[in-house]
Design a protein around this motif. Structure first.
Motif, short mmCIF file in Angstrom:
data_model
loop_
_atom_site.label_atom_id
_atom_site.label_comp_id
_atom_site.label_asym_id
_atom_site.label_seq_id
_atom_site.Cartn_x
_atom_site.Cartn_y
_atom_site.Cartn_z
N THR A 77 -3.17 1.73 -8.90
CA THR A 77 -4.02 0.74 -8.54
C THR A 77 -3.93 -0.74 -9.32
OG1 THR A 77 -5.83 1.63 -10.13
CG2 THR A 77 -5.51 2.57 -7.68
N PHE A 115 0.94 -1.29 0.12
CA PHE A 115 0.22 0.06 -0.03
C PHE A 115 0.95 1.24 0.00
CE2 PHE A 115 -2.59 3.32 2.00
CZ PHE A 115 -3.64 3.39 1.28
N TYR A 155 -1.63 -3.19 -7.48
CA TYR A 155 -1.98 -3.52 -6.15
C TYR A 155 -2.27 -4.90 -6.13
CZ TYR A 155 -2.80 1.50 -4.50
OH TYR A 155 -2.60 2.41 -3.94
N VAL A 186 -4.62 -5.49 -0.87
CA VAL A 186 -4.86 -4.23 -0.85
C VAL A 186 -6.39 -3.99 -1.56
CG1 VAL A 186 -4.17 -1.79 -1.70
CG2 VAL A 186 -2.46 -3.42 -0.96
N ARG A 187 -6.68 -4.74 -2.44
CA ARG A 187 -7.66 -4.54 -3.45
C ARG A 187 -8.99 -5.19 -2.51
NH1 ARG A 187 -8.13 -2.68 -7.64
NH2 ARG A 187 -10.45 -3.35 -7.66
#
Length: 279
Positions: A221, A215, A224, A228-229
């Protein structure tokens, strides 16, 4: 007197079982909610039997390309981290296990000390270093950093497992003309497969479940990992999609469970060293 000792022992055993049952319930209740909520289209924070069973939550997880990319990123990070730690730990543990080196005791104490250092405490300077070196937002750089943070514990564990391999087997191989790399590859590694798998599982599960480090060190994104998702199911308004969150969590657990199941047959065999250095 003996009767009193037996009664005291029985009471102690009962207390131990009660404590074990309580601990088992503490682990079982959240898992039960997870399984029930994953197949419930109207899941809520309480443990309730779904009025109708549905796999729609799992379908949403697998049809979302961002989720699939997140799982792939997790496999890349955890795979590179665990393999790097195992290979380097084997090479570092061999001289520590087999040779009398000057300052070896102090080095091992330093390794123990490094295992107690919290990684999160150094992430701010590491983030600055990544920016200066142009390593930020890179999966490979992240995996190598996580491998470095796991190296002390990996070396310590691998060295202890390697100590269990009889030196006489190595000496016999050297008599046949094998060098250190050949001894490590053909003699030591086959005999310490359970130990190698233990280190691999420890590092893989730690990297797979690591949230804070990716993170901080990743900005895109699309890079990730799955850890994290999982935030996608927590909306800004405080609304949580419990069913989809539970399904995602079940899928997220599967690789580690499968890894444990695969390694179990090797780890249950032990080192199989009994009598291996005889004859």
């Amino acid at each position: 007197m003996n009767r009193k000792k037996i009664n005291r022992r029985e009471r102690k055993t009962i207390i131990q079982y009660i404590v074990l049952v309580i601990l088992a319930l503490l682990f079982f209740v959240p898992l039960l909610w997870l399984l029930l909520a994953s197949i419930n289209p109207n899941a809520n924070p309480t443990i309730t039997m779904p009025k109708q069973f549905s796999l729609g939550n799992f379908a949403q997880v697998f049809t979302n390309p961002d989720n699939l990319r997140g799982f792939l990123n997790s496999f890349i990070i955890a795979g590179v981290t665990s393999v790097t730690v195992v290979v380097l730990a084997l090479l570092a543990s061999y001289p520590l296990s087999r040779y009398e080196l000057r300052g070896k005791g102090k080095f091992l104490y330093a390794i123990i000390f490094m295992t107690s250092l919290p990684v999160n405490a150094i992430l701010v300077p590491v983030f600055r270093m990544f920016i200066n070196l142009g390593l930020q937002d890179n999966l490979l750089s992240l995996a190598l950093f996580m491998a470095a943070t796991n190296m002390p514990y990996g070396i310590w564990m691998t060295k202890n497992f390697m100590d269990a391999v009889p030196v006489s087997l190595e000496e016999a191989a050297r008599v046949d003309g094998a060098n250190s790399i050949q001894v490590l590859k053909n003699v030591i590694i086959p005999l310490m497969k359970p130990g190698i798998l233990t280190v691999l599982i420890y590092v893989f599960t730690g990297a797979w479940g690591n949230f804070f480090t990716p993170f901080i060190l990743l900005q895109s994104t699309q890079k990730y990992p799955a850890a994290v998702r999982i935030y996608q199911y927590f909306n800004d308004g405080g609304i949580i999609e419990y069913g989809k969150l539970a399904a995602y969590s079940v899928v997220y657990m599967l690789p580690c469970i499968m890894l444990y199941a695969f390694a179990q047959k090797f780890m249950s065999q032990g080192f199989a060293l009994s009598g291996g250095d005889k004859g």
